[in-house]
Design a protein around this motif. Sequence first.
Motif, PDB file in Angstrom:
ATOM      1  N   SER A  23       0.851  -1.071  -0.071  1.00 26.70           N
ATOM      2  CA  SER A  23      -0.123   0.010   0.048  1.00 26.70           C
ATOM      3  C   SER A  23       0.741   1.252   0.079  1.00 26.70           C
ATOM      4  CB  SER A  23      -0.859  -0.002   1.191  1.00 26.70           C
ATOM      5  OG  SER A  23      -1.718  -1.095   1.081  1.00 26.70           O
ATOM      6  N   GLN A  24       1.925   1.203   0.705  1.00 29.15           N
ATOM      7  CA  GLN A  24       2.918   2.468   0.782  1.00 29.15           C
ATOM      8  C   GLN A  24       3.496   2.697  -0.398  1.00 29.15           C
ATOM      9  OE1 GLN A  24       5.382   1.345   3.895  1.00 29.15           O
ATOM     10  NE2 GLN A  24       3.847   1.896   5.709  1.00 29.15           N
ATOM     11  N   ALA A  25       3.837   1.585  -1.460  1.00 29.70           N
ATOM     12  CA  ALA A  25       4.583   1.626  -2.581  1.00 29.70           C
ATOM     13  C   ALA A  25       3.655   2.261  -3.529  1.00 29.70           C
ATOM     14  CB  ALA A  25       5.248   0.456  -2.959  1.00 29.70           C
ATOM     15  N   SER A  26       2.057   1.808  -3.625  1.00 28.24           N
ATOM     16  CA  SER A  26       1.393   2.300  -4.604  1.00 28.24           C
ATOM     17  C   SER A  26       1.093   3.818  -4.177  1.00 28.24           C
ATOM     18  CB  SER A  26      -0.192   1.472  -4.122  1.00 28.24           C
ATOM     19  OG  SER A  26       0.082   0.230  -4.636  1.00 28.24           O
ATOM     20  N   GLU A  27       0.926   4.214  -2.838  1.00 30.33           N
ATOM     21  CA  GLU A  27       0.635   5.638  -2.406  1.00 30.33           C
ATOM     22  C   GLU A  27       1.958   6.457  -3.012  1.00 30.33           C
ATOM     23  OE1 GLU A  27      -1.226   8.938  -1.012  1.00 30.33           O
ATOM     24  OE2 GLU A  27      -2.042   7.268  -1.709  1.00 30.33           O
ATOM     25  N   ALA A  28       3.137   5.949  -2.812  1.00 28.85           N
ATOM     26  CA  ALA A  28       4.395   6.595  -2.993  1.00 28.85           C
ATOM     27  C   ALA A  28       4.473   6.895  -4.646  1.00 28.85           C
ATOM     28  CB  ALA A  28       5.502   5.966  -2.671  1.00 28.85           C
ATOM     29  N   ALA A  29       4.015   5.886  -5.502  1.00 32.65           N
ATOM     30  CA  ALA A  29       4.166   6.157  -6.733  1.00 32.65           C
ATOM     31  C   ALA A  29       2.947   7.131  -7.222  1.00 32.65           C
ATOM     32  CB  ALA A  29       3.785   4.672  -7.721  1.00 32.65           C
ATOM     33  N   ARG A  30       1.806   6.872  -6.599  1.00 33.92           N
ATOM     34  CA  ARG A  30       0.922   8.211  -7.097  1.00 33.92           C
ATOM     35  C   ARG A  30       1.286   9.622  -6.615  1.00 33.92           C
ATOM     36  NH1 ARG A  30      -3.243  10.872  -4.941  1.00 33.92           N
ATOM     37  NH2 ARG A  30      -2.688  10.482  -2.741  1.00 33.92           N
ATOM     38  N   VAL A  31       1.852   9.666  -5.483  1.00 32.16           N
ATOM     39  CA  VAL A  31       2.273  11.102  -5.009  1.00 32.16           C
ATOM     40  C   VAL A  31       3.307  11.552  -5.764  1.00 32.16           C
ATOM     41  CG1 VAL A  31       3.333  12.167  -3.104  1.00 32.16           C
ATOM     42  CG2 VAL A  31       1.422  10.729  -2.628  1.00 32.16           C
ATOM     43  N   ALA A  32       4.331  10.540  -6.243  1.00 28.23           N
ATOM     44  CA  ALA A  32       5.232  11.077  -7.050  1.00 28.23           C
ATOM     45  C   ALA A  32       4.905  11.424  -8.564  1.00 28.23           C
ATOM     46  CB  ALA A  32       6.408   9.828  -7.361  1.00 28.23           C
ATOM     47  N   GLU A  33       3.817  10.724  -9.097  1.00 33.09           N
ATOM     48  CA  GLU A  33       3.554  11.129 -10.231  1.00 33.09           C
ATOM     49  C   GLU A  33       2.927  12.349 -10.340  1.00 33.09           C
ATOM     50  OE1 GLU A  33       0.545   9.243 -13.919  1.00 33.09           O
ATOM     51  OE2 GLU A  33       1.117   8.415 -12.160  1.00 33.09           O
ATOM     52  N   ILE A  34       1.859  12.960  -9.137  1.00 34.53           N
ATOM     53  CA  ILE A  34       1.262  14.092  -9.100  1.00 34.53           C
ATOM     54  C   ILE A  34       2.359  15.100  -8.914  1.00 34.53           C
ATOM     55  CG2 ILE A  34      -0.245  15.284  -7.885  1.00 34.53           C
ATOM     56  CD1 ILE A  34      -1.795  12.778  -7.032  1.00 34.53           C
ATOM     57  N   GLY A  35       3.268  14.751  -7.906  1.00 35.31           N
ATOM     58  CA  GLY A  35       4.499  15.889  -7.775  1.00 35.31           C
ATOM     59  C   GLY A  35       5.257  16.426  -8.709  1.00 35.31           C
ATOM     60  N   TYR A  36       5.565  15.013  -9.774  1.00 33.36           N
ATOM     61  CA  TYR A  36       6.215  15.471 -10.908  1.00 33.36           C
ATOM     62  C   TYR A  36       5.532  16.239 -12.022  1.00 33.36           C
ATOM     63  CZ  TYR A  36       8.700  14.542 -15.321  1.00 33.36           C
ATOM     64  OH  TYR A  36       9.405  14.839 -16.582  1.00 33.36           O
ATOM     65  N   GLN A  37       4.269  16.039 -12.102  1.00 30.51           N
ATOM     66  CA  GLN A  37       3.420  16.913 -13.105  1.00 30.51           C
ATOM     67  C   GLN A  37       3.709  18.468 -12.401  1.00 30.51           C
ATOM     68  OE1 GLN A  37      -0.365  15.317 -13.860  1.00 30.51           O
ATOM     69  NE2 GLN A  37       0.252  13.153 -14.064  1.00 30.51           N
ATOM     70  N   GLN A  38       3.533  18.568 -11.033  1.00 30.93           N
ATOM     71  CA  GLN A  38       3.567  20.017 -10.572  1.00 30.93           C
ATOM     72  C   GLN A  38       4.939  20.460 -10.446  1.00 30.93           C
ATOM     73  OE1 GLN A  38       1.381  19.232  -6.966  1.00 30.93           O
ATOM     74  NE2 GLN A  38      -0.510  19.025  -7.846  1.00 30.93           N
ATOM     75  N   GLY A  39       6.070  19.820 -10.865  1.00 31.95           N
ATOM     76  CA  GLY A  39       7.150  20.308 -10.424  1.00 31.95           C
ATOM     77  C   GLY A  39       7.782  20.056  -9.405  1.00 31.95           C
ATOM     78  N   LYS A  40       7.286  19.231  -8.329  1.00 33.04           N
ATOM     79  CA  LYS A  40       8.011  19.201  -7.279  1.00 33.04           C
ATOM     80  C   LYS A  40       8.857  17.834  -6.962  1.00 33.04           C
ATOM     81  CE  LYS A  40       3.690  20.839  -4.711  1.00 33.04           C
ATOM     82  NZ  LYS A  40       2.544  20.375  -3.811  1.00 33.04           N
ATOM     83  N   PHE A  41       8.780  17.055  -8.032  1.00 35.83           N
ATOM     84  CA  PHE A  41       9.818  15.746  -7.885  1.00 35.83           C
ATOM     85  C   PHE A  41      10.344  15.918  -9.539  1.00 35.83           C
ATOM     86  CE2 PHE A  41       6.551  14.443  -4.689  1.00 35.83           C
ATOM     87  CZ  PHE A  41       7.277  14.302  -3.792  1.00 35.83           C
ATOM     88  N   THR A  42      11.703  15.289  -9.581  1.00 32.22           N
ATOM     89  CA  THR A  42      12.404  15.089 -10.657  1.00 32.22           C
ATOM     90  C   THR A  42      11.926  13.829 -11.272  1.00 32.22           C
ATOM     91  OG1 THR A  42      14.065  13.628  -9.639  1.00 32.22           O
ATOM     92  CG2 THR A  42      14.258  16.215  -9.713  1.00 32.22           C
ATOM     93  N   LEU A  43      12.424  13.701 -12.676  1.00 34.45           N
ATOM     94  CA  LEU A  43      11.815  12.612 -13.470  1.00 34.45           C
ATOM     95  C   LEU A  43      12.484  11.217 -12.645  1.00 34.45           C
ATOM     96  CD1 LEU A  43      10.576  11.124 -15.923  1.00 34.45           C
ATOM     97  CD2 LEU A  43      12.670  11.471 -17.161  1.00 34.45           C
ATOM     98  N   ILE A  44      13.735  11.252 -12.227  1.00 35.84           N
ATOM     99  CA  ILE A  44      14.413  10.243 -11.512  1.00 35.84           C
ATOM    100  C   ILE A  44      13.494   9.616 -10.370  1.00 35.84           C
ATOM    101  CG2 ILE A  44      16.488   9.224 -10.502  1.00 35.84           C
ATOM    102  CD1 ILE A  44      16.644   9.865 -13.427  1.00 35.84           C
TER     103      ILE A  44
END
Length: 402
Positions: A345-366
Amino acid sequence: MSKSLGVLLFAGTLAMAGQPAFAEPVSLSDALARGRDVSPRLAKAKAELKAAVGRAMQAGVRPNPTISAEVENFSGTGPYRTFRQTETTIAVSQPFELGGKRRARKEVAAAERSFAEIALRMADADLIHDITVSYAELRAAEDREALADSVHERAVELARIAETLVDVGRDPPLTKLRADALLAEAKAERLRAQSELLSARQELALLIGSEDPELSVIAQDLPPPPALPADAQSLDERLAAAERDAASARVHLAQAEGVPDITASGGVRNFRENKDTAFIVGVSIPLPVFNSNRGNISAARAGGEAAEAQLAQTRLDTRFSRRGAELMLAAANERVSALSGAGHSQASEAARVAEIGYQQGKFTLIELIDAQEALTSANLKLIEAQLDRARALAALGRANAQ
């Protein structure tokens, strides 16, 4: 497209169209029932049992009597040139088996029949194991193919987002190259998953005689096999014990065959010259001077020793296989429990948050790629753990089969 290739493709389309399609996924119970109907190994075991029944029926039959006719003293010289001095004898002879041959044959046939009955149950247990494992492998292949499709879809979307961000100047061109590489990798993985799915589908289809090109299975947990007492014999042990019993019976038969049989005969002789008749009686007994069947007795005893040793080895193998299946099942249950819990569940949530954050410029592609790969890895490990559990259940079921 060449003409020959077009003809082949058209023929393949017609062949696929002519095959029956099953809209509903196949359940494990249906797969087992259909597998039993078409299995060559079951057909072979059933035929061998019929043969053993026939041999058991024949083993108790007594030897047939023999009728003979003899004409003597004719077509010779002097008074024997005609048929006036002819002597005609009609007799019946009956062999009598000594040494318990008939009883020994019946014991051998009965032991071989028991062996064939257990062999039939073993063939059924082996078929259940193979279909169960193939069923689980097809289910795992379907899960891996669905996961590969999902990863590919995410990679396509990621490549689109990366291209947009590079075009507007938010990310460097390297970002698009990395996203394109990730997409290429996802495409390759999807092709591999599709190939494994086709292979697993074909394997199960062959086992159950299915011609469904889209054969699929129902997601269901395999029931645990019934618990057995620690001293319960497996089918393999029972088969080895039946072979030992048959070998022991063959020793008795070889010993019985070393005892000579008696043939008694009786008949009537007619003397044509004076119209007289007389009875004749005879007894013949072979002398066991050269052949007392010692070689066959020795061979039968050696076969009995080999069967006894095989039974001991089978007992060891059964203990190892049963214990190994129990350990594999316990480990697989632990893995499934661990991989399907909070970590997933934590891995699923981390992937979801990372995808949203990348679109908003908060996370890098890596960072996004790392989160997605962690989720994909967790899903693959869970699929493999579930498959290992199904294999362990099938192995334990085979070891405990009765």
